[in-house]
Design a protein around this motif. Sequence first.
Motif, PDB file in Angstrom:
ATOM      1  N   LEU A  38       0.767  -1.319   0.184  1.00  0.00           N
ATOM      2  CA  LEU A  38      -0.178  -0.063  -0.024  1.00  0.00           C
ATOM      3  C   LEU A  38       0.852   1.324  -0.023  1.00  0.00           C
ATOM      4  CD1 LEU A  38      -2.663   1.139   0.266  1.00  0.00           C
ATOM      5  CD2 LEU A  38      -2.810   1.020   2.645  1.00  0.00           C
ATOM      6  N   ASP A  53      -1.085 -10.129  -1.309  1.00  0.00           N
ATOM      7  CA  ASP A  53      -0.848  -8.686  -0.889  1.00  0.00           C
ATOM      8  C   ASP A  53      -1.611  -7.727  -1.522  1.00  0.00           C
ATOM      9  OD1 ASP A  53       1.086  -9.698   0.675  1.00  0.00           O
ATOM     10  OD2 ASP A  53       2.809  -9.518  -0.519  1.00  0.00           O
ATOM     11  N   LEU A 108      -5.747  -6.081  -0.270  1.00  0.00           N
ATOM     12  CA  LEU A 108      -5.898  -4.552  -0.440  1.00  0.00           C
ATOM     13  C   LEU A 108      -7.274  -4.327  -1.451  1.00  0.00           C
ATOM     14  CD1 LEU A 108      -2.381  -3.307  -0.881  1.00  0.00           C
ATOM     15  CD2 LEU A 108      -3.691  -3.219   1.237  1.00  0.00           C
ATOM     16  N   ASP A 153     -10.541  -5.390   0.792  1.00  0.00           N
ATOM     17  CA  ASP A 153     -10.735  -4.318   1.757  1.00  0.00           C
ATOM     18  C   ASP A 153     -11.107  -3.037   1.324  1.00  0.00           C
ATOM     19  OD1 ASP A 153     -10.339  -6.463   3.628  1.00  0.00           O
ATOM     20  OD2 ASP A 153      -8.257  -6.270   4.022  1.00  0.00           O
ATOM     21  N   HIS A 170      -8.954  -0.802   0.283  1.00  0.00           N
ATOM     22  CA  HIS A 170      -7.934   0.174   0.802  1.00  0.00           C
ATOM     23  C   HIS A 170      -7.259   0.680  -0.648  1.00  0.00           C
ATOM     24  CE1 HIS A 170      -8.278  -0.521   4.819  1.00  0.00           C
ATOM     25  NE2 HIS A 170      -7.731  -1.885   4.945  1.00  0.00           N
ATOM     26  N   VAL A 171      -7.495  -0.238  -1.807  1.00  0.00           N
ATOM     27  CA  VAL A 171      -7.074   0.098  -3.005  1.00  0.00           C
ATOM     28  C   VAL A 171      -8.183  -0.001  -4.142  1.00  0.00           C
ATOM     29  CG1 VAL A 171      -5.574  -0.622  -5.158  1.00  0.00           C
ATOM     30  CG2 VAL A 171      -4.448  -0.757  -2.691  1.00  0.00           C
ATOM     31  N   ALA A 180      -4.632   4.019  -4.020  1.00  0.00           N
ATOM     32  CA  ALA A 180      -4.941   3.936  -2.676  1.00  0.00           C
ATOM     33  C   ALA A 180      -6.368   4.695  -2.549  1.00  0.00           C
ATOM     34  CB  ALA A 180      -4.076   4.519  -1.835  1.00  0.00           C
TER      35      ALA A 180
END
Length: 365
Positions: free
Chosen positions: A28, A60, A64, A67, A69-70, A84
């Motif tokens: 991230l 990895d 992300l 979730d 997050h990306v 992000a």
Amino acid sequence: MTRLSRRALNRALLQRQFLLERTDQAPLDVIRHLVALQAQEPNWPYVGLWSRIRGFTHTDLTGLLLDRHVVRSSLLRSTQHLAAADDFRRLRPLLQPVLDRTASSPYFRRDGDRPPTRTLMADGHALLDAGPLARRDLARGLSARHPGRDGRILADEFELRTPLVHDPATASWGSWGNRSSVIVTTVPTDAIETAATHELIRRYLAAFGPASVADVQAWSGLTRLNRVVAEMGVALRRYTGPDGQSLLDLPDVQLPDPDVPAPARLLPAYDNALLGHADRTRIISDEDRRQVMPGRALVRPTILVDGVVRGTWSFTDGDIRLAPLRPLTAAERQDIDDEAHRMLPFLTHRDPPGPQWTAKGPPSV
């Protein structure tokens, strides 16, 4: 001002792209540092991170994405990128004029008399009010509201004009081409901050500098940045480029030794290391650029030798196929072979038999 050679610019780019030495930073953090990863097709951002992060695994990035997050969406230069989620919320409004300009291009006018932008936006939002929607269903819904119009073109325009993100399955590992089904959903974005463009320029330089104003504009799609750069004044360092051009950089970033060795690297298709400048000769010659970027928005996967593009590669029938653009030494071929051997298990999830060189490739010298 200090004059920088093309090799000095190459080593600076490689260092800032984590291509001179792989990093141990979290994925991230690497994505944030790079601002965004070109993501025209789902698998290539994974390859780009593998080439930059020591010990990177599929989960990895997939984690992300799951979730949130990306996210994947249209961003820089109106093309699909991973960013992000918090960066996307800040950057998308700043870059919206670029996407609006693309949405006003002749491609979106070829369908004849089109609905007013305000009407199209209202109709698209009405269809998405109930939640995520498959892009094909968005196209059908818009076509039903505007008989005789191509719903796919209307949906494409709406997606450019509206901050939509793709579902994690669309962006995750598993496809070397775009998936047939893409689910999109609207997301809120932040208000544009006064210094947002300054921040974007600083972040660009941290990942791609030193660079010219034209380079920043080519990477972002934004225009008329000379005035913004002038406003930043002493907050930026100035260099002279190999052709006498004015280059900008962050004042506290040290340049690497131009003589530091650069390892062989296999870059994914559409990698921003190749697309992040107006003048790309720091990493690819104009002659080779025509081979790597032959048209139709295609950017082939590339082989870096001593920091510059020296060939292309492909993943075919479970093997990596290497195609040098000019003769390589035996040592250079060995370095590329070693990197391909390291990459192949990541692409196949099996022990590799070894990369294959194309028959048309030049012999070792």
